[in-house]
Design a protein around this motif. Sequence first.
Motif, mmCIF file in Angstrom:
data_model
loop_
_atom_site.group_PDB
_atom_site.id
_atom_site.type_symbol
_atom_site.label_atom_id
_atom_site.label_comp_id
_atom_site.label_asym_id
_atom_site.label_seq_id
_atom_site.Cartn_x
_atom_site.Cartn_y
_atom_site.Cartn_z
ATOM 1 N N PHE A 1 96.984 -21.020 -49.152
ATOM 2 C CA PHE A 1 96.166 -20.279 -50.117
ATOM 3 C C PHE A 1 97.040 -19.405 -50.997
ATOM 4 N N THR B 1 84.549 -23.979 -55.873
ATOM 5 C CA THR B 1 84.716 -25.395 -56.181
ATOM 6 C C THR B 1 85.170 -26.137 -54.932
ATOM 7 N N THR C 1 88.312 -25.736 -52.700
ATOM 8 C CA THR C 1 89.574 -25.660 -53.439
ATOM 9 C C THR C 1 89.777 -24.321 -54.140
ATOM 10 N N SER C 2 88.691 -23.599 -54.424
ATOM 11 C CA SER C 2 88.845 -22.275 -55.033
ATOM 12 C C SER C 2 87.600 -21.433 -54.833
ATOM 13 N N GLU D 1 86.125 -17.799 -56.665
ATOM 14 C CA GLU D 1 86.274 -16.689 -57.612
ATOM 15 C C GLU D 1 85.136 -15.703 -57.377
ATOM 16 N N THR E 1 90.485 -14.224 -57.411
ATOM 17 C CA THR E 1 90.560 -15.684 -57.344
ATOM 18 C C THR E 1 91.443 -16.101 -56.183
ATOM 19 N N THR E 2 90.918 -16.980 -55.338
ATOM 20 C CA THR E 2 91.682 -17.551 -54.236
ATOM 21 C C THR E 2 91.640 -19.064 -54.367
ATOM 22 N N THR E 3 92.792 -19.695 -54.344
ATOM 23 C CA THR E 3 92.857 -21.149 -54.383
ATOM 24 C C THR E 3 93.390 -21.669 -53.053
#
Length: 248
Positions: A64, A198, A206-207, A209, A221-223
Motif C-alpha cells: 500500500f 475502486t 485497488t484504491s 479515497e 488516498t490509499t492505493t
Amino acid sequence: MRTRGPALLAIAVTAMLAGCTTTSGTPVRNAAVAASAKPSPSRIPAKDELLAALRKTHKSTYTFTVRSDGPDKERIEAKGSVDPRKKFAVSIKKRGGKFPASLRRIVLGNDIYDHDPIAGGWAHLDMKRLKKNDYLRVDMANPTGLATFTSAVISVNRDGPHTYRGMLDATPTGADEFLPVGAPSLVIFGGSATFTATTNAEGWVTSIEVELKAKETLKMTTTFGAHGKPVKITKPSNVGEAYDFYYD
C-alpha cells in the motif's frame, strides 16, 4: 480532531449474470412465457459487493501507499506491506503541521522494530510486555485500519463497473484510529466522511479515497497492489533493545 504522532522507540518518537437455458424441444413462445414467470436475476447490492472486496483484500497479502492531508496543513506519506500471518512493515513521513515526524517500523508477531535515524540501528520492543491499552501496541489483526474502515461503511452506490461511492462513519464506536488507511493516526471528534473505492476484475480493492469534513476538510488516498503475492518482511539487522521505561 487531533493527531497522535507515531512513536519511535529508539528516539521516543459482475454483475452477476445468470445464464438461462431452454430445452431444445420446447416451443419458443412457451419458453418465453416460462422465462417471464421467473424473477429476473439482479446484481449483488453495491454495499455487499464492496464489503466482499474489502474483506478479501484484508485477509490477504498486499502492499500500500498513502498520500493524505493532516490537520494544520500537515501532509502524510506512507508505504508498506502486510502479511496476514502477523507480519507488517511501514514507512511514514509527516511533513509540515505542528508535529513533523518520520517512522520506519517492522512488526513480526509480537516483536516491534523501530528504526533510529540518528544511530542508524533498530530498537526492539516486546509487545507481550506492554500493557493492554498502551499506545505503542500494534493491532496485528488490523495493522492498516482496513478492517475498521470496512465496518465503518454506512452506504454504498455504484459509480461504474469497479467504482463505488459512499458514506463512512468517521467515529465508529469502540474503534481506534483508522484513517488514513495504511497510516492510521487521526483521532476524530464529530464530522462526516465520504469515500470512493475502486476494485479490479479479480475483486481486489485497488484504491480508497476519503474526504473528511470536520474543522478542516482532509483528503486521503490509499492505493493497494501485489494482492495475494508474497511480500518480504524480515527482521532487520543491527537491533538493540528498547529501554525498560517503555514497559512502565
